[in-house]
Write an enzyme that holds these catalytic residues in place. Sequence first.
Site, short mmCIF file in Angstrom:
data_model
loop_
_atom_site.label_atom_id
_atom_site.label_comp_id
_atom_site.label_asym_id
_atom_site.label_seq_id
_atom_site.Cartn_x
_atom_site.Cartn_y
_atom_site.Cartn_z
N GLY A 51 -4.06 1.10 5.26
CA GLY A 51 -2.98 2.05 5.15
C GLY A 51 -2.23 1.83 3.86
CB ALA A 52 -1.36 3.34 1.13
N GLY A 53 1.72 2.96 1.68
CA GLY A 53 3.04 3.56 1.73
C GLY A 53 3.79 3.24 0.46
N GLY A 54 5.11 3.49 0.46
CA GLY A 54 5.90 3.22 -0.73
C GLY A 54 5.92 1.76 -1.10
CG PHE A 55 4.78 -1.09 1.91
CD1 PHE A 55 3.61 -1.83 1.85
CD2 PHE A 55 4.89 -0.10 2.88
CE1 PHE A 55 2.58 -1.60 2.73
CE2 PHE A 55 3.85 0.13 3.77
CZ PHE A 55 2.69 -0.62 3.69
N GLY A 56 3.36 -0.27 -0.94
CA GLY A 56 2.07 -0.69 -1.44
C GLY A 56 0.98 -0.38 -0.44
CG ASP A 88 10.33 2.90 8.89
OD1 ASP A 88 10.53 4.00 9.45
OD2 ASP A 88 9.46 2.74 8.02
CB VAL A 143 -1.87 -2.83 4.86
CG1 VAL A 143 -2.34 -3.94 5.80
CG2 VAL A 143 -0.36 -2.83 4.78
CE LYS A 168 4.90 -4.94 3.60
NZ LYS A 168 6.08 -5.20 4.47
#
Length: 822
Positions: free
Chosen positions: A518-523, A636, A525, A539
């Site tokens: 998965g991916a998001g604003g943090f980077g 969150d 996984v 992560k």
Amino acid sequence: MASFISLLLLFNLFVHQLCYAADTINHNNVLRDGDTLVSNGGIFALGFFSPGNSKQRYVGIWYNKIPGQTVVWVANRDNPINNNSSSGVVKVDELGKLAIFNAISSPKPLWSANISATANTTSSTLSYKLLDTGNLVLRDDNQGDFLWQSFDYPTDAFLPGMKLGFNKKTGLSWSLTSWKSPDDPSTGEFTLGMDLTGLPELVIKKASQKIWRTGPWAGEGFNGVPGMGPNPVVNFSFVDNPDEIYYSHSYYNTNTFSRIMFDYLGFDRTLIWIESTGRWVVIRTYPDDICDSYRKCGAFGSCRPNNQPTCLCLSGFEPSDGGTADGSVGCVRKRDLLCGEGDGFLKLENMKFPDTSNARVDMSLGIKDCEIECRNNCSCTGYASAYVNGSGCLVWFGDLTDMREFTNGGQAFFVRVNSIEIGNSIVHSKGSFAKKKLVIILCVVIVVGLLIFISGFCYFFKKAKGRGILQRKRLQKQLLKPSPETNDETNTKFELPIFDLNSMMVATENFSLSNELGAGGFGSVYKGTLCDGREIAVKRLSKNSGQGVIEFKNEVELIAKLQHRNLVQIIGCCIEEEEKMLIYEYMPNKSLDFLLFDQTKSTPLDWKMRSDIILGIARGVLYLHQDSTLTIIHRDLKASNILLDSNMNHFGMARIFGSDQSQANTRRVVGTYGYMSPEYAMDGFFSIKSDVFSFGVILLEIISGKKNSGFYHEDPTMNLIKLAWELWKADTILELVDPSMGNPFPEQEVVRFIQVGILCVQENAKDRPTMSDVIFMLGNETPIPSLKQPAFVLTSNPNSANAFAGSASSVNEVSVTIIEGR
């Protein structure tokens, strides 16, 4: 004749069994080792037992319907029957006293009930009865009063209906005393009872040394115990009349199995039996953190559990040793009091009141008259309203000790200082002089800052890379050092493995897309496999995630300290070159949204699995809010953050807040629309009730199999919360249930879960329950408060940038965890 004798023996056996399946014992019968008295409703049993690995035999009371022997009272705790003998008996002696004998022929009892001499102890109408409350009582069948009861002589358990306090007429003290160990119920070194040295309050003592106190009663609960206000589950009461003074509690649902356990380590733990999971759940523990230690900070010092240093001097005071910050040694006034109009009062919010041994109360005075009362007495050092509703006056004299600050809870306290200190505390926000001074300071700072920036830009640019490498090396050394220990026995030394970048590249196949989870604003996984065969989740923080080295250090240290069966555990971290990574245990069933919102993949999720997931999330959130060393607000919670292991019972942590966020509100709302509470999404205000809202959304999603923020009905403004409310009003709430869950399912239990979900998403945060209340309501058939219209939150297309008026600055950007003081 032989047949007659056989029938007689069978009859005697039947009578013997009948007697000891009953709830009463009198002078006509005895209770032998192996027999039990069982209360009328089958709730409690009394009999012989051996605790843990002990071979000694004791007589005690335990929960009859709960597996194992959860003992709540021990009669002969200091006089056991030795050598694991099964010869012990309980009988009513010739004086009418219930007594324990080593054997039926023993002339002297090991223990006997302490019956008042005024009781008619020789009457044949006396009987001992075990009640469904867990109380063993002696009464005269011709009278209604209890002549003796076990509730008057508690051991280490505080049950609903028990009292902690004093009988003013007889001098009887109701208090708890710990066991010596899990295998030894004899009188331990810790006591929990009421202290009348100052204002009445509950205290824990080790021998004669006070180690924790509740603070005085504040109308709805004790001042120093947050969360004791009115709630739909438990009723707290405090009684002070000419006959007695005591604290007690009861549950509105009398079928609730709960107890307050005062353990051998001196911890006061509130436990609830959750029938659906078959286990006791701890919902409160005291002492809870370092600031619960009695007089942790010295005179005029205030304890803040998440602050460094932990002890700070009150405004207008400074460390007594001449230091600059730490108030643990005690504090002294910066300026002497002048008495009269030369003094003023500084208001401190959310405070646990100081030790009340030098305080007095006048319930006839309001807060304004209380200030006058304190001002007119030059020895008065502070005042406050006695009750949370503003009634009553408390005034203190002499040193103020054992103070602490809460994030939520406590009361306002007014400390007396020299009037000059009042001016110093407000000059930065009021008055033209203050404003001019502030403008001058800002101008100087800006000019100096620009000069330094221009003259040193090249130098700092060249040294930046080297400084970053040095900082990371220092961080690695810090992470390998053990963290300071607290007074909580559950905390252990922390030593987190550091992985090198090369091993992470090998484990993830050079961070290949095929391994991306998965991916998001943090980077992103990635799934990986270590050389020892362990599967991991890596992560990998993006370079523009906004998280610096300090924030990363905070996150690693925090997450490593969190130990709970429903939280994903961290394995290590990687800090090398420009990379910052967290390595977690791998969750084979991926995230909840992966299974829940796909009709083919959600088929295996029957009701038991869904309810187990809901309860697992609830227990994890409760741990963050209450049972961890710090109070942590996740901020969150969402289906994609619920990571499922092979038992479907883990969820993931998010990252630490940045320096632009505070503990009560934030200028930068970060989270996921559809899961955010209205006060957080609209105004940036957050609390533990923000997580409760998110939990309610997840609960409804799990039961319905529908997303809250992407779900459309015939009405384009419809979302899941609104649909649940419409179905609830129409009395067709079971239409919300995911058809793939299958039949049959326990309809009443499912309806109760949905009720709790709607209660969690109430628009006003005050109407939402705490997570401890949530767990209790989910696991017990208890009355649930009337539901109000919940917060629908999304009033337009949820994908629209204008879904919120004055909305958050980022959508689905990062997961944020907030640490709060308790």
